[in-house]
Design a protein around this motif. Structure first.
Motif, PDB file in Angstrom:
ATOM      1  N   GLU A 159       0.830  -1.200   0.000  1.00 22.14           N
ATOM      2  CA  GLU A 159       0.000   0.000   0.000  1.00 22.14           C
ATOM      3  C   GLU A 159       0.869   1.257   0.000  1.00 22.14           C
ATOM      4  OE1 GLU A 159      -3.572   2.419   0.465  1.00 22.14           O
ATOM      5  OE2 GLU A 159      -2.981   0.556  -0.516  1.00 22.14           O
ATOM      6  N   ALA A 160       1.950   1.257   0.782  1.00 21.75           N
ATOM      7  CA  ALA A 160       2.846   2.414   0.830  1.00 21.75           C
ATOM      8  C   ALA A 160       3.475   2.678  -0.531  1.00 21.75           C
ATOM      9  CB  ALA A 160       3.936   2.188   1.873  1.00 21.75           C
ATOM     10  N   HIS A 161       3.931   1.631  -1.195  1.00 24.38           N
ATOM     11  CA  HIS A 161       4.540   1.804  -2.514  1.00 24.38           C
ATOM     12  C   HIS A 161       3.501   2.245  -3.550  1.00 24.38           C
ATOM     13  CE1 HIS A 161       8.716   0.548  -1.977  1.00 24.38           C
ATOM     14  NE2 HIS A 161       8.278  -0.295  -1.067  1.00 24.38           N
ATOM     15  N   ARG A 162       2.289   1.746  -3.444  1.00 30.23           N
ATOM     16  CA  ARG A 162       1.236   2.182  -4.364  1.00 30.23           C
ATOM     17  C   ARG A 162       0.979   3.677  -4.226  1.00 30.23           C
ATOM     18  NH1 ARG A 162      -3.633   3.794  -4.409  1.00 30.23           N
ATOM     19  NH2 ARG A 162      -3.925   3.539  -2.151  1.00 30.23           N
ATOM     20  N   VAL A 163       0.880   4.140  -2.978  1.00 30.36           N
ATOM     21  CA  VAL A 163       0.636   5.560  -2.732  1.00 30.36           C
ATOM     22  C   VAL A 163       1.826   6.403  -3.208  1.00 30.36           C
ATOM     23  CG1 VAL A 163       0.265   7.303  -0.935  1.00 30.36           C
ATOM     24  CG2 VAL A 163      -0.966   5.127  -0.837  1.00 30.36           C
ATOM     25  N   CYS A 164       3.041   5.918  -2.971  1.00 30.57           N
ATOM     26  CA  CYS A 164       4.231   6.634  -3.436  1.00 30.57           C
ATOM     27  C   CYS A 164       4.197   6.831  -4.946  1.00 30.57           C
ATOM     28  CB  CYS A 164       5.502   5.877  -3.041  1.00 30.57           C
ATOM     29  SG  CYS A 164       5.940   6.004  -1.308  1.00 30.57           S
ATOM     30  N   GLU A 166       1.516   6.732  -6.892  1.00 27.82           N
ATOM     31  CA  GLU A 166       0.371   7.569  -7.267  1.00 27.82           C
ATOM     32  C   GLU A 166       0.648   9.051  -7.012  1.00 27.82           C
ATOM     33  OE1 GLU A 166      -4.247   8.133  -5.786  1.00 27.82           O
ATOM     34  OE2 GLU A 166      -3.320   6.149  -5.629  1.00 27.82           O
ATOM     35  N   TRP A 167       1.307   9.347  -5.886  1.00 30.38           N
ATOM     36  CA  TRP A 167       1.553  10.736  -5.498  1.00 30.38           C
ATOM     37  C   TRP A 167       2.956  11.208  -5.880  1.00 30.38           C
ATOM     38  CZ3 TRP A 167      -1.878  14.025  -2.713  1.00 30.38           C
ATOM     39  CH2 TRP A 167      -3.117  13.431  -2.416  1.00 30.38           C
ATOM     40  N   LYS A 168       3.721  10.350  -6.580  1.00 25.96           N
ATOM     41  CA  LYS A 168       5.092  10.672  -6.995  1.00 25.96           C
ATOM     42  C   LYS A 168       5.966  11.077  -5.803  1.00 25.96           C
ATOM     43  CE  LYS A 168       4.070  11.890 -11.781  1.00 25.96           C
ATOM     44  NZ  LYS A 168       2.758  11.226 -11.791  1.00 25.96           N
ATOM     45  N   CYS A 169       5.928  10.233  -4.774  1.00 22.88           N
ATOM     46  CA  CYS A 169       6.680  10.475  -3.544  1.00 22.88           C
ATOM     47  C   CYS A 169       7.904   9.563  -3.458  1.00 22.88           C
ATOM     48  CB  CYS A 169       5.789  10.228  -2.326  1.00 22.88           C
ATOM     49  SG  CYS A 169       4.472  11.444  -2.117  1.00 22.88           S
ATOM     50  N   VAL A 170       8.858   9.962  -2.636  1.00 23.08           N
ATOM     51  CA  VAL A 170      10.029   9.127  -2.360  1.00 23.08           C
ATOM     52  C   VAL A 170       9.559   7.850  -1.659  1.00 23.08           C
ATOM     53  CG1 VAL A 170      12.205   8.974  -1.104  1.00 23.08           C
ATOM     54  CG2 VAL A 170      11.510  11.155  -2.133  1.00 23.08           C
ATOM     55  N   GLU A 171      10.010   6.697  -2.149  1.00 28.33           N
ATOM     56  CA  GLU A 171       9.519   5.432  -1.610  1.00 28.33           C
ATOM     57  C   GLU A 171      10.421   4.897  -0.496  1.00 28.33           C
ATOM     58  OE1 GLU A 171      10.037   2.088  -4.553  1.00 28.33           O
ATOM     59  OE2 GLU A 171      10.699   3.758  -5.810  1.00 28.33           O
ATOM     60  N   PRO A 172       9.893   4.056   0.376  1.00 28.91           N
ATOM     61  CA  PRO A 172      10.724   3.446   1.420  1.00 28.91           C
ATOM     62  C   PRO A 172      11.705   2.451   0.817  1.00 28.91           C
ATOM     63  CG  PRO A 172       8.535   2.457   1.430  1.00 28.91           C
ATOM     64  CD  PRO A 172       8.487   3.599   0.460  1.00 28.91           C
ATOM     65  N   ILE A 173      12.927   2.425   1.361  1.00 28.25           N
ATOM     66  CA  ILE A 173      13.959   1.550   0.795  1.00 28.25           C
ATOM     67  C   ILE A 173      14.309   0.381   1.704  1.00 28.25           C
ATOM     68  CG2 ILE A 173      14.946   3.568  -0.365  1.00 28.25           C
ATOM     69  CD1 ILE A 173      17.449   3.089   1.515  1.00 28.25           C
ATOM     70  N   VAL A 174      13.793   0.364   2.947  1.00 28.81           N
ATOM     71  CA  VAL A 174      14.265  -0.630   3.908  1.00 28.81           C
ATOM     72  C   VAL A 174      13.170  -0.955   4.916  1.00 28.81           C
ATOM     73  CG1 VAL A 174      15.247   1.139   5.431  1.00 28.81           C
ATOM     74  CG2 VAL A 174      16.156  -1.195   5.519  1.00 28.81           C
ATOM     75  N   GLU A 175      13.136  -2.199   5.340  1.00 27.45           N
ATOM     76  CA  GLU A 175      12.249  -2.640   6.411  1.00 27.45           C
ATOM     77  C   GLU A 175      13.123  -3.193   7.544  1.00 27.45           C
ATOM     78  OE1 GLU A 175       9.156  -2.853   7.659  1.00 27.45           O
ATOM     79  OE2 GLU A 175       9.662  -4.455   9.065  1.00 27.45           O
ATOM     80  N   GLN A 176      12.700  -2.946   8.788  1.00 24.16           N
ATOM     81  CA  GLN A 176      13.453  -3.445   9.949  1.00 24.16           C
ATOM     82  C   GLN A 176      12.576  -4.388  10.767  1.00 24.16           C
ATOM     83  OE1 GLN A 176      15.181  -1.396  13.878  1.00 24.16           O
ATOM     84  NE2 GLN A 176      16.307  -0.775  12.046  1.00 24.16           N
ATOM     85  N   PRO A 177      12.634  -5.673  10.461  1.00 24.74           N
ATOM     86  CA  PRO A 177      11.853  -6.669  11.204  1.00 24.74           C
ATOM     87  C   PRO A 177      12.716  -7.430  12.198  1.00 24.74           C
ATOM     88  CG  PRO A 177      12.577  -7.634   9.164  1.00 24.74           C
ATOM     89  CD  PRO A 177      13.247  -6.279   9.262  1.00 24.74           C
ATOM     90  N   GLN A 178      12.062  -8.101  13.122  1.00 22.43           N
ATOM     91  CA  GLN A 178      12.774  -9.063  13.961  1.00 22.43           C
ATOM     92  C   GLN A 178      13.040 -10.303  13.112  1.00 22.43           C
ATOM     93  OE1 GLN A 178      10.585 -10.475  17.354  1.00 22.43           O
ATOM     94  NE2 GLN A 178      12.366 -11.396  18.330  1.00 22.43           N
ATOM     95  N   TYR A 179      14.278 -10.809  13.192  1.00 27.19           N
ATOM     96  CA  TYR A 179      14.619 -12.002  12.425  1.00 27.19           C
ATOM     97  C   TYR A 179      15.711 -12.778  13.140  1.00 27.19           C
ATOM     98  CZ  TYR A 179      16.213 -14.937   8.497  1.00 27.19           C
ATOM     99  OH  TYR A 179      16.558 -16.002   7.692  1.00 27.19           O
ATOM    100  N   ASN A 180      15.425 -14.028  13.410  1.00 31.04           N
ATOM    101  CA  ASN A 180      16.415 -14.934  13.990  1.00 31.04           C
ATOM    102  C   ASN A 180      15.925 -16.366  13.764  1.00 31.04           C
ATOM    103  OD1 ASN A 180      14.646 -15.640  16.343  1.00 31.04           O
ATOM    104  ND2 ASN A 180      15.036 -13.506  16.915  1.00 31.04           N
ATOM    105  N   MET A 181      16.658 -17.327  14.248  1.00 28.69           N
ATOM    106  CA  MET A 181      16.302 -18.733  14.035  1.00 28.69           C
ATOM    107  C   MET A 181      14.932 -19.085  14.581  1.00 28.69           C
ATOM    108  SD  MET A 181      19.918 -20.554  14.954  1.00 28.69           S
ATOM    109  CE  MET A 181      21.345 -20.457  13.868  1.00 28.69           C
ATOM    110  N   LEU A 182      14.475 -18.338  15.575  1.00 27.61           N
ATOM    111  CA  LEU A 182      13.183 -18.617  16.192  1.00 27.61           C
ATOM    112  C   LEU A 182      12.056 -17.772  15.608  1.00 27.61           C
ATOM    113  CD1 LEU A 182      14.503 -18.696  19.863  1.00 27.61           C
ATOM    114  CD2 LEU A 182      13.613 -20.677  18.604  1.00 27.61           C
ATOM    115  N   LYS A 183      12.406 -16.827  14.766  1.00 23.10           N
ATOM    116  CA  LYS A 183      11.409 -15.889  14.213  1.00 23.10           C
ATOM    117  C   LYS A 183      11.720 -15.688  12.737  1.00 23.10           C
ATOM    118  CE  LYS A 183       8.240 -12.546  14.628  1.00 23.10           C
ATOM    119  NZ  LYS A 183       6.832 -12.806  14.940  1.00 23.10           N
ATOM    120  N   ARG A 184      11.115 -16.507  11.867  1.00 22.79           N
ATOM    121  CA  ARG A 184      11.539 -16.583  10.469  1.00 22.79           C
ATOM    122  C   ARG A 184      10.453 -16.267   9.443  1.00 22.79           C
ATOM    123  NH1 ARG A 184      14.708 -22.285   9.964  1.00 22.79           N
ATOM    124  NH2 ARG A 184      14.871 -21.487   7.834  1.00 22.79           N
ATOM    125  N   GLU A 185       9.212 -16.443   9.799  1.00 25.42           N
ATOM    126  CA  GLU A 185       8.115 -16.460   8.836  1.00 25.42           C
ATOM    127  C   GLU A 185       8.065 -15.212   7.951  1.00 25.42           C
ATOM    128  OE1 GLU A 185       4.607 -18.195   7.112  1.00 25.42           O
ATOM    129  OE2 GLU A 185       6.017 -19.055   8.549  1.00 25.42           O
TER     130      GLU A 185
END
Length: 321
Positions: A159-164, A166-185
């Motif tokens: 949705e964020a990229h679609r709006v970017c 549509e409105w000719k905005c700078v798009e997000p380049i990075v996501e910061q999720p939790q990630y480790n052997m126990l949290k992968r999905e």
């Protein structure tokens, strides 16, 4: 130290980053923090991550003091906006809070700009157009060079990229999720279309799941450990519980991982960090350390990557399916 591009974009950050969520500790010791950060930079770490919420803004201030001895061009500094205070407009992703929160973060950091500013969580109460237009303004005004998200769903990123677009905005380049052997999905499945479609990178947090993947809790919670010092931190407990919790099943898995590490002649934590870095979508894994010795031990994980052959990776993945 390898310097990886953030997705398809030109920004290069160290594959191990330095985080400030629980790093500076309950005492907020500036001198000790300077010592650790000096060691991090000496070992090639150029990426330093903080947030307005960490220690009520004090983490940003302490980081500012620690980074003063380095050239700004040699650093990649990120902060995150969402939890700014107790006022009605100090929480969330309204245009007002995003802009004022970024301005306040820059004051605490004593910097003209940050390299990355994240929307620290999604905010369903604010229209995506408002969020995107505010982040576009923050980047175009020079307060940040790039923007990203943290713990957003693939649907929200779409949705964020679609709006970017549509409105000719700078798009997000990075996501910061939790990630480790126990949290992968999320990282290994949910985001798969996002990497290719938009070229987003990942700066992942909690690669050791609050220290559980070091093996230090295999026989209980040691006094002075992170889970002991921060036992009343609701956010920490929630993140651990979400990744499986500190239970018998989890500890049995970690004990098996420790056996693999012993066979390789390395530390359990080093295997867990090296495993995360084997994922090509990970731009940087953010470390949380409270001692120079701990940092030095974690940095040795870079040497362990080569030891994680296909056979070893299969063994690890069979434990943490």
């Amino acid at each position: 130290m390898e310097y990886r591009k953030v997705g398809k974009w030109g920004l290069k950050i160290s594959e191990l980053g330095f985080g400030t969520w629980l790093t500076f500790g309950p005492q907020l010791d500036v001198d000790r923090s300077k010592e650790i950060i000096r060691e991090a930079f000496k070992n090639g770490i150029n990426f330093f991550d903080t947030a307005e919420a960490y220690q009520g803004g004090m983490a940003e201030y302490i980081l500012s003091q620690a980074l003063k001895e380095f050239k700004r061009e040699d650093l990649v500094v990120s902060t995150k906006i969402f939890w700014g205070g107790s006022g009605p407009n100090d929480l969330g992703l309204s245009r007002k809070h995003l802009i004022e929160g970024t301005e306040n973060s820059l004051k605490r950091l004593q910097m003209k700009y940050v390299d990355l500013v994240y929307c620290h969580r999604p905010d369903p109460s604010v229209p995506m157009e408002e969020v995107v237009l505010a982040m576009d303004y923050i980047v175009r005004s020079g307060m940040a060079l790039y923007w990203g998200t943290s713990e957003w769903s693939a649907q929200e990123l779409e949705e964020a990229h679609r709006v970017c677009k549509e409105w000719k905005c700078v798009e997000p380049i990075v996501e910061q999720p939790q990630y480790n052997m126990l949290k992968r999905e999320r990282v290994e499945k949910e985001y798969l279309p996002i990497y290719e479609k938009y070229g987003m990178g990942l700066t992942i947090w909690s690669p050791l799941n609050a220290g559980i993947l070091t093996g230090k809790y295999n026989n209980g919670i040691p006094k002075g450990s992170r889970l002991d010092l921060f036992k009343d931190n609701g956010g920490l407990k929630g993140n651990i519980d979400e990744a499986g919790g500190l239970n018998e099943k989890t500890l049995e898995r970690v004990k098996k991982l420790t056996k693999i590490a012993d066979d390789l002649g390395v530390k359990t934590a080093q295997v867990a960090l090296a495993w995360v870095l084997k994922n090509d979508h990970v731009s940087s894994a953010i470390l949380g350390v409270s001692r120079v010795e701990q940092l030095q031990e974690n940095i040795k994980s870079l040497e362990v990557k080569a030891k994680l052959t296909d056979d070893v990776m299969k063994k690890i993945n069979s434990i943490f399916e």
